[in-house]
Design a protein around this motif. Structure first.
Motif, PDB file in Angstrom:
ATOM      1  N   GLU A 316       0.832  -1.201   0.000  1.00  0.00           N
ATOM      2  CA  GLU A 316       0.000   0.000   0.000  1.00  0.00           C
ATOM      3  C   GLU A 316       0.870   1.255   0.000  1.00  0.00           C
ATOM      4  O   GLU A 316       0.595   2.229  -0.726  1.00  0.00           O
ATOM      5  CB  GLU A 316      -0.916   0.005   1.230  1.00  0.00           C
ATOM      6  CG  GLU A 316      -1.822   1.230   1.296  1.00  0.00           C
ATOM      7  CD  GLU A 316      -2.669   1.274   2.551  1.00  0.00           C
ATOM      8  OE1 GLU A 316      -3.463   2.233   2.689  1.00  0.00           O
ATOM      9  OE2 GLU A 316      -2.535   0.380   3.407  1.00  0.00           O
ATOM     10  N   GLY A 317       1.935   1.247   0.793  1.00  0.00           N
ATOM     11  CA  GLY A 317       2.840   2.391   0.818  1.00  0.00           C
ATOM     12  C   GLY A 317       3.515   2.604  -0.521  1.00  0.00           C
ATOM     13  O   GLY A 317       3.650   3.749  -0.985  1.00  0.00           O
ATOM     14  N   MET A 318       3.957   1.516  -1.150  1.00  0.00           N
ATOM     15  CA  MET A 318       4.591   1.649  -2.462  1.00  0.00           C
ATOM     16  C   MET A 318       3.605   2.215  -3.482  1.00  0.00           C
ATOM     17  O   MET A 318       3.966   3.052  -4.324  1.00  0.00           O
ATOM     18  CB  MET A 318       5.118   0.295  -2.920  1.00  0.00           C
ATOM     19  CG  MET A 318       6.318  -0.218  -2.135  1.00  0.00           C
ATOM     20  SD  MET A 318       7.859   0.648  -2.506  1.00  0.00           S
ATOM     21  CE  MET A 318       8.383  -0.189  -4.010  1.00  0.00           C
ATOM     22  N   ALA A 321       3.264   5.922  -2.861  1.00  0.00           N
ATOM     23  CA  ALA A 321       4.476   6.619  -3.298  1.00  0.00           C
ATOM     24  C   ALA A 321       4.486   6.784  -4.810  1.00  0.00           C
ATOM     25  O   ALA A 321       4.906   7.826  -5.334  1.00  0.00           O
ATOM     26  CB  ALA A 321       5.715   5.867  -2.821  1.00  0.00           C
ATOM     27  N   HIS A 322       4.010   5.764  -5.525  1.00  0.00           N
ATOM     28  CA  HIS A 322       4.028   5.835  -6.987  1.00  0.00           C
ATOM     29  C   HIS A 322       2.994   6.813  -7.529  1.00  0.00           C
ATOM     30  O   HIS A 322       3.219   7.436  -8.581  1.00  0.00           O
ATOM     31  CB  HIS A 322       3.837   4.438  -7.587  1.00  0.00           C
ATOM     32  CG  HIS A 322       5.097   3.645  -7.628  1.00  0.00           C
ATOM     33  ND1 HIS A 322       5.597   2.994  -6.528  1.00  0.00           N
ATOM     34  CD2 HIS A 322       5.990   3.432  -8.622  1.00  0.00           C
ATOM     35  CE1 HIS A 322       6.736   2.394  -6.851  1.00  0.00           C
ATOM     36  NE2 HIS A 322       6.994   2.650  -8.113  1.00  0.00           N
ATOM     37  N   TYR A 408      10.755   7.832  -0.715  1.00  0.00           N
ATOM     38  CA  TYR A 408       9.737   8.395   0.159  1.00  0.00           C
ATOM     39  C   TYR A 408       9.598   7.481   1.375  1.00  0.00           C
ATOM     40  O   TYR A 408       9.919   6.287   1.311  1.00  0.00           O
ATOM     41  CB  TYR A 408       8.395   8.501  -0.573  1.00  0.00           C
ATOM     42  CG  TYR A 408       8.464   9.311  -1.849  1.00  0.00           C
ATOM     43  CD1 TYR A 408       8.326  10.695  -1.827  1.00  0.00           C
ATOM     44  CD2 TYR A 408       8.674   8.680  -3.082  1.00  0.00           C
ATOM     45  CE1 TYR A 408       8.383  11.432  -3.005  1.00  0.00           C
ATOM     46  CE2 TYR A 408       8.732   9.413  -4.262  1.00  0.00           C
ATOM     47  CZ  TYR A 408       8.595  10.787  -4.219  1.00  0.00           C
ATOM     48  OH  TYR A 408       8.662  11.510  -5.378  1.00  0.00           O
ATOM     49  N   LEU A 409       9.105   8.026   2.464  1.00  0.00           N
ATOM     50  CA  LEU A 409       8.997   7.237   3.685  1.00  0.00           C
ATOM     51  C   LEU A 409       8.148   5.993   3.475  1.00  0.00           C
ATOM     52  O   LEU A 409       8.370   4.957   4.104  1.00  0.00           O
ATOM     53  CB  LEU A 409       8.390   8.096   4.805  1.00  0.00           C
ATOM     54  CG  LEU A 409       8.393   7.479   6.206  1.00  0.00           C
ATOM     55  CD1 LEU A 409       9.813   7.243   6.686  1.00  0.00           C
ATOM     56  CD2 LEU A 409       7.644   8.394   7.188  1.00  0.00           C
ATOM     57  N   ASP A 410       7.196   6.060   2.543  1.00  0.00           N
ATOM     58  CA  ASP A 410       6.310   4.917   2.326  1.00  0.00           C
ATOM     59  C   ASP A 410       6.694   4.084   1.106  1.00  0.00           C
ATOM     60  O   ASP A 410       6.036   3.088   0.808  1.00  0.00           O
ATOM     61  CB  ASP A 410       4.855   5.365   2.202  1.00  0.00           C
ATOM     62  CG  ASP A 410       4.662   6.522   1.223  1.00  0.00           C
ATOM     63  OD1 ASP A 410       5.655   6.948   0.595  1.00  0.00           O
ATOM     64  OD2 ASP A 410       3.516   7.006   1.097  1.00  0.00           O
TER      65      ASP A 410
END
Length: 602
Positions: A316-318, A321-322, A408-410
């Motif tokens: 989910e974080g990736m 970020a995208h 990014y942090l995520d």
């Protein structure tokens, strides 16, 4: 800016440094010495302290090594760097060698037919690497021997090792606590009958302990070693100055902190069997254990596969970020189209602008690697890094390869787009379309469980092969979650036998390069998922597929739509519609208008 543009290659310094190294080797009774790119942690990217190969030869690529003999110094590079090496080293003193086609053992057999002693630093080479080299030299009089590091001995102003601060990686993006990871991996060691495992890869340690660092630019990793015990306890060997009170509190009482110099004594006191990764740990680790009578159990770093299988929070974080990065990329592409119509646009100016759009997200921690922006013939240098010396105007009739990413942090991003500046030669459009067909082919794939990257790689090359063309890099590499942009063990490559599993994230980046003329590459990141069953499919056959994470338009001016099949055209139109839907609402009015035209149906 994160990126700088000064040239770090110093070909003029190579000859005197090479002479100094040869003098040191002769004084020690050695006929040669191996100078790797790697550091003690075997990471792809190294700190200034460990830039031994670049300092000696001038070659700054991320893979390769040199073998220095009395009469010849070979610089071994793979297909990504064969153009680059020719301009970065003094060819009168250093000889490029095509690797891995030419094995170092075969080269040594030819260059040292009467035998000789070749030294290496056991902290800078893995056990597998040295085993393979020695096996290749069986039957010769050539001796491969452990020595001190002779490059360090002649490097008077070698930078100090990095001491970057460590940060806690938040649980909400990590998706699993460090305690749970340690317990899970410790239980796996117990099942394997191993008392402990030695961890040497910085990204493994960062992932396991939910920490991130600043020791290596572009890669948020920590230089440290660790010993993971079967009970889940970890001893972390790290410079204490890197750790704040908050980080120490996060690590907690189950993590014993020791300085790096305490590693060797600690290894000698372990009770075996101790797992050591033959492919990633320095040879010195297993030698120390064996010399102390500690049983060594060869096995994969226990963090590697769990780290590669991203959990739902990481995926989910990736994805988030995208989307953020995709909006920055579209703003840049819209700007680039406007700027390219005037005069004065250069490669450096484009890199400046792209980083500016990423910074405008207010979430950028770093770029994920030095942006590649190669126009015209520079685009044919696969890992081209623009400098003040190489910067060139971007001219009409050219294509420009722009390969970049953000940390990014995520999540970590990596995207390549090849864009045109006005009309281009029909041959360039034909090559671009073949590359696009390869990227679409990978994107549409479905395959049964157990299939590895080597089985899928040829799909990306099919149309190029039909035209007698190819590219000299893998189709895809693994990508970390706010970690290294190049992550193993998963790859889309003819040499990868690692089965792809759900949660693995890879790049999908076929290309084509014509030296001295142009380059083409198109890249999206994809995540492996369970594939939905199809009507008429075998119900018992579990299939996997890729879901695309990257959203940015592909330059339709370079696409020969008549060549695409109906399925390929439908995929491209559907992808562009999704780009409009997902990225459009995040854009400025001008960029949104540009995107509507850039993603029109064909």
């Amino acid at each position: 800016m994160f990126q700088t543009f000064h040239s770090t290659a110093r070909p003029d310094q190579g000859p005197p440094r090479l002479a100094a190294l040869r003098a040191a080797l002769a004084g020690a009774g050695l006929d040669g010495f191996i100078v790797p790119r790697a550091d003690v942690h075997q990471g792809e990217y190294v700190s200034p302290h460990d830039e031994r190969l670049a300092w000696l030869t001038g070659f700054t690529g991320s893979a390769g090594f040199a073998v220095v003999l009395p009469a010849i110094a070979g610089v071994f590079v793979d297909g990504r760097y064969r153009t680059q090496v020719k301009v970065q080293v003094d060819l009168a003193h250093f000889t490029p060698v095509d690797w891995p086609e030419v094995k170092p053992a075969d080269w040594l057999r030819e260059m040292l037919p009467a035998g000789g002693k070749v030294g290496f630093d056991p902290w800078l080479h893995t056990a597998r690497e040295i085993e393979d080299l020695r096996a290749g030299l069986e039957g010769t009089a050539i001796e491969i021997c452990e020595t001190t590091n002779f490059v360090d001995s002649i490097w008077p102003d070698q930078p100090a090792p990095p001491l970057g601060p460590v940060r806690v990686h938040p649980l909400e993006v990590a998706g699993e606590s460090a305690a749970d990871k340690r317990a899970r991996l410790g239980a796996e060691l117990t099942r394997a009958g191993h008392a402990a495992a030695v961890l040497t890869l910085p990204d493994s340690i960062a992932w396991l302990l939910n920490i991130r660092g600043t020791d290596i630019p572009r890669n948020p990793v920590v230089h440290a070693f660790a010993i993971l015990e079967a009970g889940g306890h970890v001893t972390l060997f790290i410079a204490g100055g890197k750790l704040s009170d908050d980080v120490r509190a996060h690590l907690g009482p189950d993590i014993t902190l020791r300085p790096p110099e305490a590693l060797e004594p600690a290894l000698r006191t372990l009770t075996g069997p101790v797992r050591v990764d033959r492919a990633t740990a320095p040879l010195a680790v297993s030698r120390i254990l064996k010399d102390a009578g500690v049983a060594v159990a060869w096995g994969q770093d226990p963090c590697i596969l769990p780290k590669a299988r991203k959990n739902p929070a990481e995926i989910e974080g990736m994805a988030k970020a995208h989307l953020r990065d995709g909006a920055a990329m579209v703003e840049f592409l819209a700007w680039f189209d406007r700027a390219a119509k005037g005069d004065g646009l250069t490669e450096v100016a484009a890199v400046h602008a792209l980083e500016g759009f990423r910074r405008a997200t207010n979430a950028l921690e770093d770029i994920s690697f030095e942006t590649i922006c190669g126009s015209g013939p520079n685009g044919a240098i696969m890992h081209y890094r623009v400098t003040e010396d190489s910067d060139r105007p971007i001219s009409a009739g050219e294509v420009v390869v722009i390969d970049s990413g953000g940390q990014y942090l995520d999540g970590t991003t990596d995207i390549t787009r090849t864009v045109s500046v006005g009309p281009v030669d029909p041959e360039v459009r034909a090559c671009f379309t073949r590359v696009l067909q390869g990227m679409i082919g990978i994107s549409r794939l479905r395959w049964p469980r157990g299939v590895a990257g080597a089985h899928l790689d040829s799909v990306a090359r099919y149309n190029l092969w039909l035209a007698g063309q190819d590219f000299d890099h893998g189709t895809g590499h693994g990508v970390g979650a706010y970690l290294c942009v190049h992550e193993g063990p998963q790859r889309l490559s003819r040499v990868s036998d690692v089965p792809l599993e759900p949660g693995m994230i890879l790049s999908n980046e076929p290309g084509y390069y014509r030296e001295g003329a142009f380059g083409i590459r198109i890249e999206n990141l994809v995540v492996v998922e369970e594939a939905a069953p199809l009507p008429g499919g075998d119900a018992h056959r579990k299939m996997l597929s890729f879901r695309t994470l990257t959203f940015a338009p592909i330059d339709l001016r370079l696409v020969d739509a008549a060549v695409l099949s109906a399925g390929e055209r439908n995929w491209l139109n559907a992808y562009h519609a999704e780009v409009r839907d997902r990225i459009g609402p995040r854009l400025s009015d001008a960029a949104k208008t540009w995107l509507e035209e850039a993603t029109r149906a064909i």
